[in-house]
Design an enzyme around this catalytic site. Structure first.
Site, PDB file in Angstrom:
ATOM      1  N   LYS A 100       1.977   4.433   4.084  1.00  0.00           N
ATOM      2  CA  LYS A 100       1.291   5.064   5.211  1.00  0.00           C
ATOM      3  C   LYS A 100       1.213   6.578   5.078  1.00  0.00           C
ATOM      4  CE  LYS A 100       2.039   1.416   8.606  1.00  0.00           C
ATOM      5  NZ  LYS A 100       2.833   0.391   7.876  1.00  0.00           N
TER       6      LYS A 100
HETATM    7  C1  LIG Z   1       2.374  -0.933   7.728  1.00  0.00           C
HETATM    8  C2  LIG Z   1       2.971  -1.670   6.611  1.00  0.00           C
HETATM    9  C3  LIG Z   1       2.349  -2.829   6.078  1.00  0.00           C
HETATM   10  C4  LIG Z   1       1.117  -3.456   6.685  1.00  0.00           C
HETATM   11  O1  LIG Z   1      -0.054  -2.707   6.502  1.00  0.00           O
HETATM   12  P1  LIG Z   1      -1.362  -3.024   7.373  1.00  0.00           P
HETATM   13  O2  LIG Z   1      -2.370  -2.031   6.954  1.00  0.00           O
HETATM   14  O3  LIG Z   1      -0.953  -2.864   8.821  1.00  0.00           O
HETATM   15  O4  LIG Z   1      -1.773  -4.431   7.084  1.00  0.00           O
HETATM   16  C5  LIG Z   1       2.920  -3.417   4.952  1.00  0.00           C
HETATM   17  N1  LIG Z   1       4.067  -2.942   4.402  1.00  0.00           N
HETATM   18  C6  LIG Z   1       4.688  -1.851   4.898  1.00  0.00           C
HETATM   19  C7  LIG Z   1       5.957  -1.407   4.254  1.00  0.00           C
HETATM   20  C8  LIG Z   1       4.175  -1.180   6.014  1.00  0.00           C
HETATM   21  O5  LIG Z   1       4.807  -0.110   6.497  1.00  0.00           O
END
Ligand SMILES: *Cc1c(COP(=O)(O)O)cnc(C)c1O
Length: 431
Positions: free
Chosen positions: A107
């Site tokens: 993210k």
């Molecule tokens: C947010 C997150 C996801 C999921 O991603 P999306 O875009 O919401 O599908 C997967 N793995 C981790 C470690 C995350 O922080």
């Protein structure tokens, strides 16, 4: 390029307005009114370009001229200031490590890009002031806090459920200070999320210019396309079919991968790998979209019962189920299957994955089994250190704590405890 609301009841807006609003006034998600296609020549010679050059070319059509080229180049260069290694963990099977950013979660890319876009918009409008309000079950909060730290004109308020995030995650939210405030909510993630949703509808906050920073925001969602182009650059020369398996919760990441394909990236297929929260796998089975209450799992960043970005995937395929099924499939895995995968990847390939990456790995197995001409890539969305409480006992292995995490663990936590929406409201209005 303008952005339409998927509820179709609000006017089309510029990129800037879509970023600042987050959600359209009719509560719809913003979506580009058309999907740009990339020059074939660019894709065919992609290895000649740096990651930042690729990102600039890919994102430019979505920004129009709202950010000048020189500024946009700076923004993407700054966003991608770390590595995206592709590690071969088994025959034809690769881990795309997206955890080398400041908070060790994928993210970081979306959060850094969004923060820098907002900073640019605020620079051209010196009395602009935004308050980013975000609920987190763990990873979002840290990435947003780090991405927006010291961005002028932006205050960040993060709500997290007390006692429900890991130590590392809590420290990443609560130790930065400056323009970042952590509100520790006596409740679960859904309580935090409900409060944030309520605040966005509350007319008493109009003067605060509240903005969301989760993946419904186009500035967090779109830059996730970069991962797929960057991986393709390395894999292209192998001359095989490429499949991506994406551990999915809110389905923002995989939706951006599908968008990359629509723009011309030659990917053979995408697998959305989920934990027991299987709303989308069930939908792909019977065509009936029936969201459920979320279930707690060891891959908790994906504990989502009603994925907010799935509607964008349907829009991308104009609700044509047959067309969607050609490019996209979805599979769900239990916690015990996830733990078994973590163990077997460690034992067979001497590689450590955390639970989200393990779910992604599992998603590839069927694709690779009977297809020697296929390459599978799973996205490893977080560093194992972020999920120590599962990784260490499952693998009976002591994970080496990176220096940056050690530093954060020794810092002092600062949070404000709240219990109710009224307390959130009086806090926000008192600032
Ligand atoms: C947010 C997150 C996801 C999921 O991603 P999306 O875009 O919401 O599908 C997967 N793995 C981790 C470690 C995350 O922080």
């Amino acid at each position: 390029m303008l952005y339409k609301s998927l509820n179709l009841q609000s006017p089309k807006v510029s990129f800037q307005e879509a970023v600042i609003r987050g959600l359209a006034p009719d509560k719809g998600l913003y979506f580009p009114e058309e999907i740009p296609t990339l020059d074939v020549e660019f894709i065919n010679s992609i290895e000649k370009y740096s990651n930042a050059e690729i990102a600039f070319t890919v994102i430019k059509p979505f920004i129009n001229n709202e950010i000048p080229d020189e500024e946009l180049k700076k923004i993407v260069t700054d966003t991608l200031c770390f590595d995206f290694p592709l590690v071969e963990v088994g025959p034809n099977c690769y881990s795309l490590e997206l955890f080398h950013g400041p908070t060790m979660a994928f993210k970081d890319v979306g959060a850094r890009f969004m923060a820098r876009c907002l900073a640019y918009f605020n620079k051209t409008n010196s009395n602009a002031k935004n308050t980013i309000l975000v609920a987190t079950s763990g990873d979002t909060g840290g990435a947003v806090a780090s991405g927006f730290l010291n961005v002028s004109g932006v205050d960040v308020v993060i709500l997290y459920p007390s006692g429900k995030v890991s130590d590392v995650q809590e420290k990443q939210l609560t130790t930065l200070g400056q323009n970042i405030t952590a509100l520790e909510v006596d409740g679960v993630f859904d309580d935090c999320q409900d409060m944030v949703k309520k605040a966005f509808l509350d007319t008493d906050f109009e003067s605060l210019q509240l903005t969301s920073a989760n993946s419904i925001n186009v500035a967090r969602w779109l830059p996730q396309m970069f991962y797929y182009f960057i991986a393709y650059k390395t894999l292209k020369t192998k001359g095989k079919e490429i499949y991506f398996s994406v551990p999915s919760g809110n389905f923002g990441n995989i939706c951006s991968g599908l968008l990359a394909k629509k723009m011309g990236l030659p990917i053979s297929g995408f697998i959305a790998a989920t934990n027991s929260n299987d709303t989308v796998p069930r939908f792909m089975g019977d065509g009936n979209y029936a969201p459920k209450q979320s279930i707690a799992t060891i891959s908790n960043a994906m504990d989502v019962g009603n994925p907010s970005n799935f509607i964008r995937i349907l829009e991308l395929y104009q609700n044509n189920f047959a067309e969607l099924s050609k490019d996209f499939s979805s599979v769900s895995f239990s916690d015990s299957e996830t733990r078994e995968a973590m163990k077997s990847i460690h034992k067979n390939f001497n590689y450590i994955v955390e639970p989200h990456g393990a779910v992604g790995f599992l998603g590839l197995q069927n694709k690779l089994k009977n297809n020697a001409n296929a390459i599978g890539v799973f996205l490893e969305t977080a560093h194992p250190v972020k999920f120590l409480e599962t990784v260490e006992p499952t693998l009976n292995y002591k994970v080496k704590i990176p220096q940056s995490i050690q530093e954060i663990l020794s810092k002092e936590k600062k949070s404000i405890k709240i219990k109710s929406y009224e307390q959130l409201k009086s806090y926000l209005l008192s600032r």
